[in-house]
Design an enzyme around this catalytic site. Structure first.
Site, PDB file in Angstrom:
ATOM      1  N   ASP A 179       0.822  -1.204   0.000  1.00 37.21           N
ATOM      2  CA  ASP A 179       0.000   0.000   0.000  1.00 37.21           C
ATOM      3  C   ASP A 179       0.859   1.257   0.000  1.00 37.21           C
ATOM      4  O   ASP A 179       2.086   1.201   0.207  1.00 37.21           O
ATOM      5  CB  ASP A 179      -0.895   0.021   1.239  1.00 37.21           C
ATOM      6  CG  ASP A 179      -1.987  -1.037   1.189  1.00 37.21           C
ATOM      7  OD1 ASP A 179      -2.346  -1.465   0.082  1.00 37.21           O
ATOM      8  OD2 ASP A 179      -2.471  -1.425   2.265  1.00 37.21           O
TER       9      ASP A 179
ATOM     10  N   TYR B 280       7.026  -9.749   6.722  1.00 37.54           N
ATOM     11  CA  TYR B 280       7.028  -8.313   6.968  1.00 37.54           C
ATOM     12  C   TYR B 280       7.593  -8.020   8.352  1.00 37.54           C
ATOM     13  O   TYR B 280       7.562  -8.872   9.253  1.00 37.54           O
ATOM     14  CB  TYR B 280       5.604  -7.744   6.916  1.00 37.54           C
ATOM     15  CG  TYR B 280       5.032  -7.567   5.539  1.00 37.54           C
ATOM     16  CD1 TYR B 280       5.079  -6.332   4.892  1.00 37.54           C
ATOM     17  CD2 TYR B 280       4.418  -8.629   4.875  1.00 37.54           C
ATOM     18  CE1 TYR B 280       4.526  -6.158   3.626  1.00 37.54           C
ATOM     19  CE2 TYR B 280       3.861  -8.459   3.605  1.00 37.54           C
ATOM     20  CZ  TYR B 280       3.931  -7.226   2.995  1.00 37.54           C
ATOM     21  OH  TYR B 280       3.384  -7.053   1.740  1.00 37.54           O
TER      22      TYR B 280
END
Length: 285
Positions: free
Chosen positions: A64, A125
């Site tokens: 994003d 992540y």
């Protein structure tokens, strides 16, 4: 859907990293917004002197706006003659053409069956946050979130253990029409470094939209004492969005690594990843 490359073309794997601060995410968008995909595709067209020929990148994880990456992976299909002409100097030419907030570290012919998105077996992540009362180190401010309450990392890890495994993460995802929210969360744990920065490691076979940032939002509520360690798992079991679960800001999040199986298993993994999943005992539709 087949991953066979069109005759006369070579599938090239690109390993890359970027600072997401000034990008409107990975994927190209209408309206001329700046994206990672757009910058790399434009650079490839320029350095290979391809004129009107366009390139279409497929990526392992569509990050994003504001999210960073160290270990992103993409693939692109390039005409065999163009690849042969430019392969030796491609990295250096891309380094000279790309803006300084995105780099391609490796460009190599991919093995048969490789698909950057569907062949991946996991993505890892890291989300970084500090609870230092003075705030964030100015040199890290673009990559670390400041949380202005003291954090109990042990309580956060206790809560995290209740989220690991295969579940329907609908309570932690922004739903997309026709897409499943079933994921296998393989790892979720937090450590505090000597500098006081708390790093959450989050690894899964795949992630749905806003999943990592929502999970971190729930764990922060546990860490600062607003909720008990059992609360995130209760939210998960309820299967609906809870207004108390905040999607934390994107700048603390970095895609660190994407993993793939052995070459001979790439095609099979790609086929399996395209199947819409259901939980054991759930209906098929």
């Amino acid at each position: 859907m087949s991953d066979e490359v069109e005759p006369g073309f070579v599938r090239v794997r690109l390993d890359l990293g970027y600072d997401g601060a000034d990008f409107s995410g990975w994927a190209k968008q209408a309206g001329g917004r700046r994206t990672v995909q757009g910058e790399i595709e434009d650079a490839l067209r320029t350095v290979t002197r391809s004129g009107d020929r366009s390139y279409e990148l497929t990526v392992a994880g569509r990050t994003d706006a504001g999210v960073h990456a160290r270990g992103q992976v993409a693939h692109v299909d390039i005409a065999a003659g163009v690849w042969e002409e430019h392969r030796e100097k491609l990295l250096k030419r891309l380094a000279g053409r790309l803006p300084k907030d995105v780099r391609v570290w490796r460009a190599e012919e991919a093995p048969a069956g490789f698909n950057a998105r569907f062949s991946a077996i996991w993505r890892r992540y890291a989300y970084r946050v500090t609870d230092h009362p003075g705030g964030v180190d100015p040199l890290l401010r673009g990559h670390v979130l400041w949380h202005d309450w003291p954090l109990d990392v042990d309580a956060m890890n206790e809560a995290a253990r209740g989220l690991v495994g295969e579940h329907d993460f609908a309570a932690y995802c922004k739903r997309r029409e026709g897409a499943t929210t079933i994921r296998t969360l393989q790892e979720l744990f937090l450590t505090r470094g000597s500098d006081g920065v708390v790093t959450a490691t989050v690894r899964a076979d795949a992630f749905c939209h806003n999943m990592v940032r929502s999970l971190i939002g729930a764990l922060l509520f546990v860490g600062d004492g607003h909720r008990g360690p059992e609360w995130p798992a209760k939210v998960l079991a309820a299967g609906v969005r809870d207004s108390a679960v905040h999607v934390v800001r994107p700048h603390g999040l970095t895609l660190e690594e994407v993993a793939y199986p052995a070459d001979e298993l790439l095609a099979e993994r790609s086929r399996a990843a395209r199947n819409k999943r259901t939980l054991p005992g759930a209906g098929c539709c």
